[in-house]
Design a protein around this motif. Structure first.
Motif, PDB file in Angstrom:
ATOM      1  N   ALA A 191      12.611   2.027  -5.294  1.00 49.23           N
ATOM      2  CA  ALA A 191      11.743   2.766  -6.213  1.00 49.23           C
ATOM      3  C   ALA A 191      12.153   4.230  -6.271  1.00 49.23           C
ATOM      4  O   ALA A 191      12.212   4.826  -7.352  1.00 49.23           O
ATOM      5  N   ILE A 192      12.448   4.810  -5.113  1.00 41.16           N
ATOM      6  CA  ILE A 192      12.873   6.207  -5.066  1.00 41.16           C
ATOM      7  C   ILE A 192      14.182   6.384  -5.821  1.00 41.16           C
ATOM      8  O   ILE A 192      14.346   7.321  -6.609  1.00 41.16           O
ATOM      9  N   PHE A 227      10.722  -0.612 -16.851  1.00 43.48           N
ATOM     10  CA  PHE A 227      11.942  -1.151 -16.283  1.00 43.48           C
ATOM     11  C   PHE A 227      11.808  -1.573 -14.814  1.00 43.48           C
ATOM     12  O   PHE A 227      12.379  -2.589 -14.412  1.00 43.48           O
ATOM     13  N   PRO A 228      11.061  -0.841 -13.979  1.00 43.76           N
ATOM     14  CA  PRO A 228      10.942  -1.277 -12.582  1.00 43.76           C
ATOM     15  C   PRO A 228      10.360  -2.670 -12.399  1.00 43.76           C
ATOM     16  O   PRO A 228      10.538  -3.282 -11.348  1.00 43.76           O
ATOM     17  N   LEU A 229       9.681  -3.197 -13.412  1.00 44.74           N
ATOM     18  CA  LEU A 229       9.134  -4.551 -13.290  1.00 44.74           C
ATOM     19  C   LEU A 229      10.228  -5.592 -13.104  1.00 44.74           C
ATOM     20  O   LEU A 229       9.992  -6.655 -12.527  1.00 44.74           O
ATOM     21  N   LEU A 230      11.444  -5.273 -13.572  1.00 45.69           N
ATOM     22  CA  LEU A 230      12.548  -6.219 -13.426  1.00 45.69           C
ATOM     23  C   LEU A 230      12.938  -6.425 -11.969  1.00 45.69           C
ATOM     24  O   LEU A 230      13.439  -7.479 -11.604  1.00 45.69           O
ATOM     25  N   GLY A 231      12.719  -5.423 -11.146  1.00 44.40           N
ATOM     26  CA  GLY A 231      13.065  -5.533  -9.724  1.00 44.40           C
ATOM     27  C   GLY A 231      11.835  -5.560  -8.852  1.00 44.40           C
ATOM     28  O   GLY A 231      11.824  -4.986  -7.765  1.00 44.40           O
ATOM     29  N   THR A 232      10.795  -6.221  -9.325  1.00 44.61           N
ATOM     30  CA  THR A 232       9.499  -6.221  -8.659  1.00 44.61           C
ATOM     31  C   THR A 232       9.578  -6.537  -7.167  1.00 44.61           C
ATOM     32  O   THR A 232       9.043  -5.804  -6.352  1.00 44.61           O
ATOM     33  N   ARG A 239       0.823  -1.209   0.000  1.00 44.79           N
ATOM     34  CA  ARG A 239       0.000   0.000   0.000  1.00 44.79           C
ATOM     35  C   ARG A 239       0.861   1.265   0.000  1.00 44.79           C
ATOM     36  O   ARG A 239       0.550   2.238  -0.679  1.00 44.79           O
ATOM     37  N   SER A 240       1.944   1.254   0.757  1.00 44.69           N
ATOM     38  CA  SER A 240       2.786   2.455   0.832  1.00 44.69           C
ATOM     39  C   SER A 240       3.412   2.771  -0.530  1.00 44.69           C
ATOM     40  O   SER A 240       3.487   3.938  -0.923  1.00 44.69           O
ATOM     41  N   LEU A 241       3.848   1.763  -1.283  1.00 39.71           N
ATOM     42  CA  LEU A 241       4.410   1.998  -2.608  1.00 39.71           C
ATOM     43  C   LEU A 241       3.353   2.607  -3.532  1.00 39.71           C
ATOM     44  O   LEU A 241       3.643   3.536  -4.295  1.00 39.71           O
ATOM     45  N   PHE A 278      15.394   4.523  -8.271  1.00 41.51           N
ATOM     46  CA  PHE A 278      15.155   4.393  -9.707  1.00 41.51           C
ATOM     47  C   PHE A 278      14.544   5.668 -10.268  1.00 41.51           C
ATOM     48  O   PHE A 278      14.994   6.188 -11.286  1.00 41.51           O
ATOM     49  N   TYR A 279      13.513   6.179  -9.618  1.00 46.29           N
ATOM     50  CA  TYR A 279      12.827   7.385 -10.094  1.00 46.29           C
ATOM     51  C   TYR A 279      13.789   8.569 -10.127  1.00 46.29           C
ATOM     52  O   TYR A 279      13.864   9.297 -11.119  1.00 46.29           O
ATOM     53  N   LEU A 280      14.537   8.790  -9.056  1.00 46.17           N
ATOM     54  CA  LEU A 280      15.462   9.927  -9.003  1.00 46.17           C
ATOM     55  C   LEU A 280      16.605   9.765 -10.008  1.00 46.17           C
ATOM     56  O   LEU A 280      17.052  10.755 -10.603  1.00 46.17           O
ATOM     57  N   SER A 281      17.077   8.542 -10.221  1.00 44.07           N
ATOM     58  CA  SER A 281      18.130   8.311 -11.217  1.00 44.07           C
ATOM     59  C   SER A 281      17.638   8.660 -12.613  1.00 44.07           C
ATOM     60  O   SER A 281      18.329   9.325 -13.385  1.00 44.07           O
TER      61      SER A 281
END
Length: 174
Positions: A100-101, A85-90, A31-33, A103-106
């Motif tokens: 997640a943070i 791309f984030p699906l690779l590190g689900t 839920r937090s994600l 990845f997004y900031l990068s």
């Protein structure tokens, strides 16, 4: 205004990554994600939309004579792959929001400083089109417009400078 515009245009262009993160959160019952991702997407959209409205109605206009123009839609595939791309590190993303943070900031940092935001699905939903243009001095730039531009001959475009290489084509305001 240049740095803020660049940041807001970039943040909204990668906001769909948040949809992937929301999906991961839903699938992994995180839920937090889902909440953090939804808030990030909404804030990115709202701030960029505000920038466009502010630029359209408040910033000083200049004129550009455009020598060449083409739709800037070559980047769609690259952005789509970045969104997924984030699906690779689900598993890791669902367990630790820091991944997640990061990845997004990068992605935000890379695209922002490469000035490679020729595609923005959130602004496209609002009717904006993106063009690769070159002015009469030979300088290339991104032109954002609500209009479908098919003829540039003998026309001077009213524009507002958003970044060093990004301009918003404006309409007459009274």
């Amino acid at each position: 205004m240049n740095k803020l515009s660049r940041l807001l245009l970039t943040a909204s262009s990668i906001a769909p990554v948040c949809l992937t993160l929301i999906f991961i959160g839903w699938m992994k019952d995180s839920r937090s994600l889902m909440i953090y991702s939804a808030i990030t997407a909404f804030i990115s959209w709202g701030l960029c939309w505000s920038l466009m409205q502010f630029a359209e109605y408040k910033l000083e206009r200049s004129h550009k004579i455009i020598d060449s123009l083409s739709p800037a839609n070559k980047e769609v595939t690259n952005y789509f792959l970045s969104y997924l791309f984030p699906l690779l590190g689900t598993d890791s993303i669902a367990e630790k929001k820091e991944y997640a943070i990061f990845f997004y900031l990068s992605l935000l940092f890379y695209i922002c400083f490469s000035e490679n935001y020729n595609f923005n699905p959130l602004l496209s939903l609002h009717g904006y089109k993106f063009y690769e243009a070159e002015d009469d001095t030979g300088v290339g730039f991104v032109l954002i417009s609500k209009e479908v531009i098919t003829d540039i001959r003998n026309k001077t475009f009213k524009v507002v400078k958003l970044t060093d290489y990004t301009y918003l084509h404006t309409t007459d305001r009274e």
